[in-house]
Design a protein around this motif. Sequence first.
Motif, PDB file in Angstrom:
ATOM      1  N   UNK A 101     -40.156  -7.782  60.472  1.00  0.00           N
ATOM      2  CA  UNK A 101     -40.839  -9.050  60.727  1.00  0.00           C
ATOM      3  C   UNK A 101     -42.275  -9.008  60.231  1.00  0.00           C
ATOM      4  N   UNK A 102     -42.835 -10.204  60.085  1.00  0.00           N
ATOM      5  CA  UNK A 102     -44.267 -10.315  59.822  1.00  0.00           C
ATOM      6  C   UNK A 102     -44.860 -11.236  60.883  1.00  0.00           C
ATOM      7  N   UNK A 103     -46.122 -11.010  61.180  1.00  0.00           N
ATOM      8  CA  UNK A 103     -46.828 -11.788  62.196  1.00  0.00           C
ATOM      9  C   UNK A 103     -47.963 -12.549  61.540  1.00  0.00           C
ATOM     10  N   UNK A 104     -48.042 -13.834  61.815  1.00  0.00           N
ATOM     11  CA  UNK A 104     -49.114 -14.657  61.288  1.00  0.00           C
ATOM     12  C   UNK A 104     -50.142 -14.881  62.407  1.00  0.00           C
ATOM     13  N   UNK A 105     -51.313 -14.254  62.334  1.00  0.00           N
ATOM     14  CA  UNK A 105     -52.290 -14.393  63.413  1.00  0.00           C
ATOM     15  C   UNK A 105     -52.886 -15.796  63.513  1.00  0.00           C
ATOM     16  N   UNK A 106     -52.817 -16.584  62.453  1.00  0.00           N
ATOM     17  CA  UNK A 106     -53.379 -17.936  62.485  1.00  0.00           C
ATOM     18  C   UNK A 106     -52.573 -18.849  63.407  1.00  0.00           C
ATOM     19  N   UNK A 107     -51.239 -18.726  63.368  1.00  0.00           N
ATOM     20  CA  UNK A 107     -50.411 -19.601  64.213  1.00  0.00           C
ATOM     21  C   UNK A 107     -49.548 -18.814  65.204  1.00  0.00           C
ATOM     22  N   UNK A 108     -49.680 -17.495  65.195  1.00  0.00           N
ATOM     23  CA  UNK A 108     -48.974 -16.599  66.119  1.00  0.00           C
ATOM     24  C   UNK A 108     -47.448 -16.640  65.949  1.00  0.00           C
ATOM     25  N   UNK A 109     -46.988 -16.906  64.746  1.00  0.00           N
ATOM     26  CA  UNK A 109     -45.549 -16.959  64.497  1.00  0.00           C
ATOM     27  C   UNK A 109     -45.026 -15.630  63.956  1.00  0.00           C
ATOM     28  N   UNK A 110     -43.833 -15.299  64.390  1.00  0.00           N
ATOM     29  CA  UNK A 110     -43.096 -14.141  63.893  1.00  0.00           C
ATOM     30  C   UNK A 110     -42.109 -14.656  62.854  1.00  0.00           C
ATOM     31  N   UNK A 111     -42.086 -14.033  61.688  1.00  0.00           N
ATOM     32  CA  UNK A 111     -41.146 -14.417  60.643  1.00  0.00           C
ATOM     33  C   UNK A 111     -40.274 -13.225  60.286  1.00  0.00           C
ATOM     34  N   UNK A 112     -38.984 -13.460  60.155  1.00  0.00           N
ATOM     35  CA  UNK A 112     -38.057 -12.419  59.707  1.00  0.00           C
ATOM     36  C   UNK A 112     -38.337 -12.154  58.230  1.00  0.00           C
ATOM     37  N   UNK A 113     -38.493 -10.905  57.842  1.00  0.00           N
ATOM     38  CA  UNK A 113     -38.695 -10.549  56.445  1.00  0.00           C
ATOM     39  C   UNK A 113     -37.327 -10.579  55.760  1.00  0.00           C
ATOM     40  N   UNK A 114     -37.180 -11.403  54.723  1.00  0.00           N
ATOM     41  CA  UNK A 114     -35.875 -11.471  54.052  1.00  0.00           C
ATOM     42  C   UNK A 114     -35.541 -10.173  53.315  1.00  0.00           C
ATOM     43  N   UNK A 115     -34.256  -9.949  53.129  1.00  0.00           N
ATOM     44  CA  UNK A 115     -33.802  -8.790  52.365  1.00  0.00           C
ATOM     45  C   UNK A 115     -33.780  -7.488  53.136  1.00  0.00           C
ATOM     46  N   UNK A 116     -33.844  -7.552  54.463  1.00  0.00           N
ATOM     47  CA  UNK A 116     -33.781  -6.339  55.300  1.00  0.00           C
ATOM     48  C   UNK A 116     -32.435  -6.334  56.028  1.00  0.00           C
ATOM     49  N   UNK A 117     -31.684  -5.272  55.832  1.00  0.00           N
ATOM     50  CA  UNK A 117     -30.394  -5.105  56.491  1.00  0.00           C
ATOM     51  C   UNK A 117     -30.453  -3.818  57.309  1.00  0.00           C
ATOM     52  N   UNK A 118     -30.043  -3.901  58.566  1.00  0.00           N
ATOM     53  CA  UNK A 118     -29.928  -2.707  59.404  1.00  0.00           C
ATOM     54  C   UNK A 118     -28.535  -2.136  59.198  1.00  0.00           C
ATOM     55  N   UNK A 119     -28.466  -0.860  58.918  1.00  0.00           N
ATOM     56  CA  UNK A 119     -27.181  -0.156  58.911  1.00  0.00           C
ATOM     57  C   UNK A 119     -27.227   0.784  60.105  1.00  0.00           C
TER      58      UNK A 119
END
Length: 146
Positions: free
Chosen positions: A80-98
Motif C-alpha cells: 500500500x501507499x499512504x497519502x498524507x494530504x488526504x490520509x488515504x491508503x491506496x493498494x499498490x497495483x501489481x503486487x501478488x501475495x504467494x
Amino acid sequence: HYTFYRLSDSSIVALADSATTKWDIAFRGTSILLNSGSSGPGAAAGQVLTGVDFDTLSMAPETGYNVDSPTAAALGKTWYSYNPANHLISIVPGKIFVLKTADGKYAKLQLLGYYKGAPASPKPEEPARFFTFKYVIQNDGSRKLK
C-alpha cells in the motif's frame, strides 16, 4: 483485534482461536500477519511478487518465503501507499501475495481494496479497513495455482 481468515474454506476464524493453526492470514488496519513465526503456531509463510499478473501466475515459487518476526511482518508494508494530504491508503497495483497456508498448502492472493465496497477512487469519508481480495488455493498441496 485482528480479523483471522482461513483460506481453505473462505471463513473468518474466531478471535478465541487466534493461538491455533485454524487461521492462515490476519488483517488489522494496514497490518497483515501470517500464522507463523512470532504471529502464530502455524507453518504459514509468504512473499510478495511484483509486476506479476494474478490470472497468469500458475506456479508458486519453490523458495523465497518469509515468516512473521517480532520486528517485521512476512508480507511487509509494500502493498500500500499512504497519502498524507488526504490520509488515504491506496493498494499498490501489481503486487501478488504467494502464501503457504498454516497447514502447508499454496495460495495466491491479490488485494483489491482497503475501503468498504472497494471503490476505484476512495474518498476520506469512506469506511476503511474493509479488505477486499481474491485468491486461489491449491488444496492438494502442490504449487500449481490454477
